[in-house]
Design a protein around this motif. Structure first.
Motif, short mmCIF file in Angstrom:
data_model
loop_
_atom_site.label_atom_id
_atom_site.label_comp_id
_atom_site.label_asym_id
_atom_site.label_seq_id
_atom_site.Cartn_x
_atom_site.Cartn_y
_atom_site.Cartn_z
N ILE A 92 -13.04 24.31 -7.95
CA ILE A 92 -13.37 25.36 -8.92
C ILE A 92 -14.19 24.74 -10.04
N THR A 93 -15.45 25.10 -10.08
CA THR A 93 -16.40 24.47 -11.02
C THR A 93 -16.87 25.42 -12.11
N THR A 94 -16.69 26.73 -11.92
CA THR A 94 -17.15 27.70 -12.93
C THR A 94 -16.05 28.71 -13.22
N GLN A 95 -16.14 29.34 -14.37
CA GLN A 95 -15.20 30.42 -14.71
C GLN A 95 -15.99 31.58 -15.32
N PRO A 96 -15.68 32.81 -14.93
CA PRO A 96 -14.66 33.14 -13.92
C PRO A 96 -15.12 32.70 -12.53
N PHE A 97 -14.13 32.30 -11.73
CA PHE A 97 -14.44 31.79 -10.41
C PHE A 97 -14.38 32.94 -9.40
N ARG A 98 -15.49 33.14 -8.70
CA ARG A 98 -15.60 34.25 -7.74
C ARG A 98 -15.07 33.82 -6.37
N VAL A 99 -14.19 34.65 -5.84
CA VAL A 99 -13.55 34.33 -4.56
C VAL A 99 -13.46 35.58 -3.70
N ILE A 100 -13.09 35.36 -2.43
CA ILE A 100 -12.78 36.42 -1.49
C ILE A 100 -11.27 36.38 -1.25
N VAL A 101 -10.64 37.52 -1.21
CA VAL A 101 -9.20 37.57 -1.00
C VAL A 101 -8.90 38.27 0.32
N LEU A 102 -7.66 38.15 0.78
CA LEU A 102 -7.23 38.82 2.01
C LEU A 102 -6.50 40.11 1.67
N ASP A 103 -6.72 41.08 2.52
CA ASP A 103 -5.99 42.34 2.40
C ASP A 103 -4.50 42.10 2.67
N LYS A 104 -3.64 42.75 1.90
CA LYS A 104 -2.20 42.54 2.03
C LYS A 104 -1.71 42.89 3.43
N SER A 105 -2.24 43.95 3.98
CA SER A 105 -1.81 44.34 5.33
C SER A 105 -2.24 43.30 6.36
N LEU A 106 -3.39 42.69 6.15
CA LEU A 106 -3.85 41.64 7.07
C LEU A 106 -2.94 40.41 6.97
N GLN A 109 0.15 40.46 6.20
CA GLN A 109 1.40 40.82 6.85
C GLN A 109 1.26 40.77 8.36
N ALA A 110 0.10 41.21 8.86
CA ALA A 110 -0.14 41.19 10.30
C ALA A 110 -0.16 39.75 10.81
N ILE A 111 -0.77 38.86 10.06
CA ILE A 111 -0.81 37.45 10.48
C ILE A 111 0.60 36.88 10.52
N MET A 112 1.41 37.17 9.49
CA MET A 112 2.77 36.66 9.46
C MET A 112 3.60 37.20 10.61
N SER A 113 3.36 38.46 10.97
CA SER A 113 4.13 39.08 12.05
C SER A 113 3.75 38.53 13.41
N SER A 114 2.54 37.98 13.53
CA SER A 114 2.06 37.51 14.83
C SER A 114 2.35 36.03 15.08
N LEU A 115 3.02 35.37 14.16
CA LEU A 115 3.29 33.95 14.34
C LEU A 115 4.28 33.73 15.46
N LYS A 116 4.00 32.75 16.30
CA LYS A 116 4.86 32.39 17.42
C LYS A 116 5.30 30.93 17.26
N GLN A 117 6.58 30.74 17.37
CA GLN A 117 7.14 29.39 17.22
C GLN A 117 7.34 28.77 18.60
N THR A 118 6.83 27.57 18.79
CA THR A 118 7.02 26.82 20.04
C THR A 118 7.48 25.40 19.71
N GLU A 119 7.79 24.64 20.76
CA GLU A 119 8.23 23.27 20.53
C GLU A 119 7.11 22.41 19.94
N SER A 120 5.86 22.75 20.25
CA SER A 120 4.73 21.96 19.76
C SER A 120 4.21 22.44 18.43
N GLY A 121 4.78 23.53 17.87
CA GLY A 121 4.34 24.01 16.58
C GLY A 121 4.22 25.52 16.54
N THR A 122 3.65 26.04 15.44
CA THR A 122 3.48 27.46 15.24
C THR A 122 2.02 27.84 15.39
N TYR A 123 1.74 28.98 16.05
CA TYR A 123 0.36 29.44 16.21
C TYR A 123 0.31 30.95 15.98
#
Length: 676
Positions: free
Chosen positions: A571-585, A587-601
């Motif tokens: 962050i080099t300037t203020q106000p710092f311009r960014v892109i954010v994620l939609d809350k529903s997106l 939530q969708a990513i969190m709901s799609s997580l799969k746990q395996t022995e080698s890790g989470t994807y």
């Protein structure tokens, strides 16, 4: 050893004491014999050492032996003048040298003293003075050479400390020798004065008080004085010779005797020539027999040495070839072929002058600075960078390899400079169009005449070595996570352990293994996060390792612990311009997580994933068109998973979480990534 220390202390105190307190004649004979034995011991030791530091205590020994001789001289003078007798050792030396003739004996004694004083002592003093001066002058260069070897990885910290210690010891030794050689010189002067005093005072005492005639007094006191002088000056001569041997001795693989024999008698041609010259001398009016005997001796040595060298020349190649064949047949000799250099820089023959210091090339020095820069910026120990010339490449081409695989390449123009427009230069310059290899920016090759014009016009002008060094630096930073192995992590942790032993003992291996710590560090380096603040990283791991051993989650905790450094980095300037994620997106990513022995994807549906990527691509292009660096801000729980999704578009996108940004930073959202 403790008893030996006490004996040495008592002996030195005893040397001072016998200057004042008389000792029996029998004990005086023992001490005079010991003085000669000690001088022989020092001379033999000086001939068998390989380098001066093996006898580093020698300057102190010079002081002690000089004091010892002077104390014995004072004691013998006391006996000569008071009793007219100084023991059997001095009496025997006097009779042996003088052979009944006082004048001849005295002249022989004076010659011995002059040889020691004017030839050996003066020469050794001058050599010690010059050696001390050159050793001190060479110290900065030697220190720089050690630093260069350390920075390139040729030696480790322990070896560097040992070499620095040795350089300091050499400087101290030769500096001490410069002063200690004065002891021997002044001891010779004192010996002459004591001898004159003994003779003159002895004549006066013998004639005036002892009732001796003048001739009897001369005979008696000259005998005693010459004997006393020889007993003291012969050890002084031996120690002076040892001094000269030590200060003139260069470091070698053998002692003085073996070096002399090997270097004087290894040329058969020289032996044969010398034999012929001595034979001619024998044919002149000079004595024939000795010259002919020595001539035949050198002829025999020359022929024998020539025959031995011919045998070595005929048998050695055959033996070497046979040994090479046998070596290649050994199965273990395949192992060196399996070694892969972590980083290689290969270049064509046209770039060789840049790597050759004798031709003014400074590429090697730049590699040293690259390793220092990466240590400061990334906190990693860059392995030694291997330089190789490759005749298969174009003359001005170079390639960079990581683990033996080509990663990047470039071309340079020797005797040219690369000029790049930073966006502020309006004036056009003449040159050959090209692309800057490290960042892919448009540039031009210009000659020396155009350089000044380009710099005045506002162009950034760099020379070929800087181009290669910059390209190599960027490659190392980009692939730092591939270069960090478990052994490197162990070195970093051991360095932290020196001052934070409790932290390391708590974490490794009690809570996390070395491999798990390495995975966390690799995750950080893969996204360009410096691991230089390793104490903070290990502290965070120690706090959260009791909760989870998932290295991905531990990485997120560490990133939050490094929030101040991450904020400052991205962050080099203020106000710092960014892109954010939609809350529903999110939530969708969190709901799609799969746990395996080698890790989470993440297991998103294909159409949802495509919409997400399209939206992300549009928002990134929007930010780029505004001249801003694309930065996406997400919730902490989904940051790592969204980073993996974004890599399908670009591996260089910066994905940060809210917890990684300093609360004082003002954020402005100019876009939202959604899957709608």
């Amino acid at each position: 050893m403790k008893q030996g220390d006490i004996l040495v202390v008592l002996a030195i105190i005893g040397i001072v004491v016998i200057i004042v307190i008389p000792i029996p004649l029998g004990l005086l004979d023992v001490l005079l014999s010991f003085n000669i034995s000690l001088a022989l011991l020092i001379l033999v030791l000086a001939m068998y050492i390989r380098e001066a530091l093996e006898f580093s205590v020698f300057p102190s020994i010079l002081l002690v032996t000089t004091l010892f001789r002077l104390s014995l001289n004072i004691t013998t003078t006391r006996y000569i003048l008071s009793q007219g007798d100084a023991g059997s050792v001095i009496d025997t030396f006097g009779n042996f040298v003088m052979q009944g003739n006082a004048i001849v004996g005295f002249i022989v004694f004076v010659i011995i003293v002059l040889v020691q004083f004017l030839v050996i002592t003066k020469g050794a003093e001058r050599v010690a003075e010059v050696a001390a001066r050159f050793t001190l002058d060479a110290m900065p260069g030697k220190q720089m050479a050690i630093d260069a070897d350390l920075n390139t990885g040729l030696i480790d910290d322990t070896e560097a400390r040992e070499r620095r210690k040795k350089i300091q010891q050499e400087a101290d030794f030769y500096g001490a020798m410069d002063g200690a050689s004065k002891f021997v010189k002044n001891d010779a002067i004192a010996g002459i004065l004591i001898t004159l005093i003994n003779i003159m005072a002895g004549l006066v005492i013998g004639v005036a008080m002892g009732g001796l005639s003048f001739g009897e007094a001369i005979q008696k006191y000259t005998l005693l004085t010459v004997g006393d002088g020889l007993v003291s000056q012969i050890p002084a001569l031996l120690i002076s010779t040892a001094t000269g041997i030590i200060v003139t001795r260069a470091a070698s693989e053998g002692n003085l005797g073996s070096d002399l024999l090997r270097q004087l008698f290894r040329q058969p041609t020289v032996m044969l020539i010398l034999s012929g010259v001595l034979f001619l001398f024998g044919m002149t009016p000079l004595p024939t027999f000795p010259f002919l005997v020595i001539s035949f001796a050198f002829l025999f040595m020359g022929l024998t040495l020539r025959r031995e060298l011919k045998q070595i020349e005929t048998t050695e190649p055959t033996d070497m070839i046979q040994e090479e064949i046998e070596e290649k047949r050994k199965p273990e000799n395949v192992m060196p072929l399996l070694n892969v250099d972590p980083i290689e820089l290969e270049f064509g023959y046209g770039i060789l002058p840049l790597a050759d210091a004798s031709q003014g090339g400074d590429l090697f020095d730049r590699l040293v600075m690259i390793r220092r820069q990466c240590a400061l910026e990334m906190g990693i120990i860059v392995p030694m960078i291997r330089l190789r010339d490759n005749i298969q490449l174009e003359p001005n081409q170079y390639i960079i390899k990581i683990r033996g695989i080509e990663i990047a390449s470039g071309d340079i123009m020797f005797d040219h400079y690369m000029a790049m427009n930073p966006g502020t230069a309006d004036e056009s310059i003449e040159g050959i169009e090209t692309i800057e290899p490290a960042f892919g920016l448009p540039a031009k090759w210009i000659n020396e005449q155009e350089r000044e014009k380009a710099e005045m016009a506002g162009y950034t002008v760099v020379d070929p070595p800087s181009i290669i060094a910059t390209h190599l630096t960027e490659i190392i930073k980009k692939h730092a996570h591939e270069l960090l192995g478990r052994q490197d992590v162990k070195k970093l942790i051991d360095n932290v352990k020196e001052e934070n032993g409790a932290l390391v003992d708590e974490l490794v291996p009690n809570q996390l293994s070395l491999g798990e710590v390495q995975k966390v560090l690799v995750n950080l380096l893969k996204e360009g996060i410096s691991i230089r603040d390793l104490v903070t990283i290990l502290e965070t791991l120690a706090d959260y390792a009791v909760i989870t051993r998932d290295t991905d989650m531990l990485t997120e905790y560490v990133r939050q612990g490094l929030s101040r450094a991450i904020t400052r980095q991205f962050i080099t300037t203020q106000p710092f311009r960014v892109i954010v994620l939609d809350k529903s997106l999110e939530q969708a990513i969190m709901s799609s997580l799969k746990q395996t022995e080698s890790g989470t994807y993440v297991n998103l549906e294909p159409d949802l994933m495509q919409r997400l990527l399209n939206s992300l691509s549009r928002q990134v292009q929007k930010l780029i068109s505004m001249g801003e660096q694309p930065v996406i801000l997400t919730a902490p729980v989904v940051r790592i998973y969204f980073k993996r999704i974004s890599e399908q578009i670009s591996t260089d996108l910066i994905i940060l979480s809210y917890n990684e940004i300093d609360p004082s930073v003002e954020i402005e959202s100019i876009g939202v990534v959604s899957a709608a």
